[in-house]
Scaffold this motif. Sequence first.
Motif, PDB file in Angstrom:
ATOM      1  N   LYS A   1       0.834  -1.202   0.000  1.00 55.91           N
ATOM      2  CA  LYS A   1       0.000   0.000   0.000  1.00 55.91           C
ATOM      3  C   LYS A   1       0.869   1.253   0.000  1.00 55.91           C
ATOM      4  O   LYS A   1       0.859   2.047   0.948  1.00 55.91           O
ATOM      5  N   PRO A   2       1.629   1.447  -1.070  1.00 58.15           N
ATOM      6  CA  PRO A   2       2.581   2.571  -1.116  1.00 58.15           C
ATOM      7  C   PRO A   2       1.925   3.944  -1.149  1.00 58.15           C
ATOM      8  O   PRO A   2       2.614   4.959  -1.003  1.00 58.15           O
ATOM      9  N   TRP A   3       0.587   3.993  -1.330  1.00 56.00           N
ATOM     10  CA  TRP A   3      -0.108   5.272  -1.370  1.00 56.00           C
ATOM     11  C   TRP A   3      -0.426   5.813   0.021  1.00 56.00           C
ATOM     12  O   TRP A   3      -0.824   6.973   0.152  1.00 56.00           O
ATOM     13  N   ARG A   4      -0.277   5.024   1.055  1.00 50.29           N
ATOM     14  CA  ARG A   4      -0.588   5.492   2.397  1.00 50.29           C
ATOM     15  C   ARG A   4       0.344   6.636   2.801  1.00 50.29           C
ATOM     16  O   ARG A   4       1.470   6.723   2.313  1.00 50.29           O
ATOM     17  N   PRO A   5      -0.108   7.529   3.673  1.00 51.88           N
ATOM     18  CA  PRO A   5       0.646   8.773   3.971  1.00 51.88           C
ATOM     19  C   PRO A   5       2.100   8.571   4.367  1.00 51.88           C
ATOM     20  O   PRO A   5       2.987   9.267   3.859  1.00 51.88           O
ATOM     21  N   ILE A   6       2.361   7.630   5.269  1.00 51.50           N
ATOM     22  CA  ILE A   6       3.749   7.444   5.725  1.00 51.50           C
ATOM     23  C   ILE A   6       4.552   6.703   4.670  1.00 51.50           C
ATOM     24  O   ILE A   6       5.685   7.080   4.353  1.00 51.50           O
ATOM     25  N   ALA A   7       3.983   5.660   4.100  1.00 54.17           N
ATOM     26  CA  ALA A   7       4.694   4.880   3.082  1.00 54.17           C
ATOM     27  C   ALA A   7       5.035   5.714   1.849  1.00 54.17           C
ATOM     28  O   ALA A   7       6.076   5.514   1.218  1.00 54.17           O
TER      29      ALA A   7
END
Length: 278
Positions: free
Chosen positions: A67-73
Amino acid sequence: MAACSIVRPITCALAALSAACGGYIAADSPGVGRGRGVLAMVCMAGVMGVANAVNDIADLPADRIGKPWRPIASGRVDVRTARLVVLALVVLTLTIAAALGPAETLFASALLSLAFAYSYRLKDTILVGNLVVAVVSCGTLLFGALVCGGMPLRSWVAAGTVLLFVVGYEIVKTLQDRDADSKVGLRTLATVFEPGTSVAAYIAVAAVLCAAACGMGAPVSSEPSLFLVCVAPFLIAPVCSCAYILWSWPDRDRSTARSLLILRLAWFPGLFSLTLLK
């Protein structure tokens, strides 16, 4: 704005509404404890915000893969900022809980502890972590009940329904996260066993939920017929349709994504149907 996204405002709103639902079910008369009910809603939104932010911090390795779209990632929010958000929410949540009373403070502290335990200790388990997430979720409803009128049987029936719903949702979610979780070495029902085991587990949970909603919900409701009329399309139908999709669709990724979408759309109307337990 990006920092706010790590708390996932929609699920925080759901936690607030869950507390409101619990308060409404438990209150003996309309308007009783309305001010306390609002504080309970804010408090439970804070608990859910902490749970979501801590989970994003702990899940960073897996999110970079799945889930590279998540804020931290994605790099939109750094870990230090996320930790500050968690600290601020913990302080806010416990301050509100303290204003409500010692029992409420202990209850909120327990939910926060479970949220931390899940992300840092219990996520790497088979079903235990799923159950902990469900306990936190149904705990928001019970907290609202505690604040506004106590915990009558109908509140426990509603909380049990939420618990089963979330356990099922989490089982499907681990199925969606199977590849990313496997790559970072997480042990979940989906990574240890074949996908069919997760599907069977979801179907079993769905069957228990439907039986409990009809067999226990209707008898404690003051309007059993109206309760059944509402719970059937708003809760039972979505849960059962997901069981059918997961069992019959050959494309596992597509069936999992569709099931999660249906269950997310059922959150709010499902909570509404539980208010008819009053």
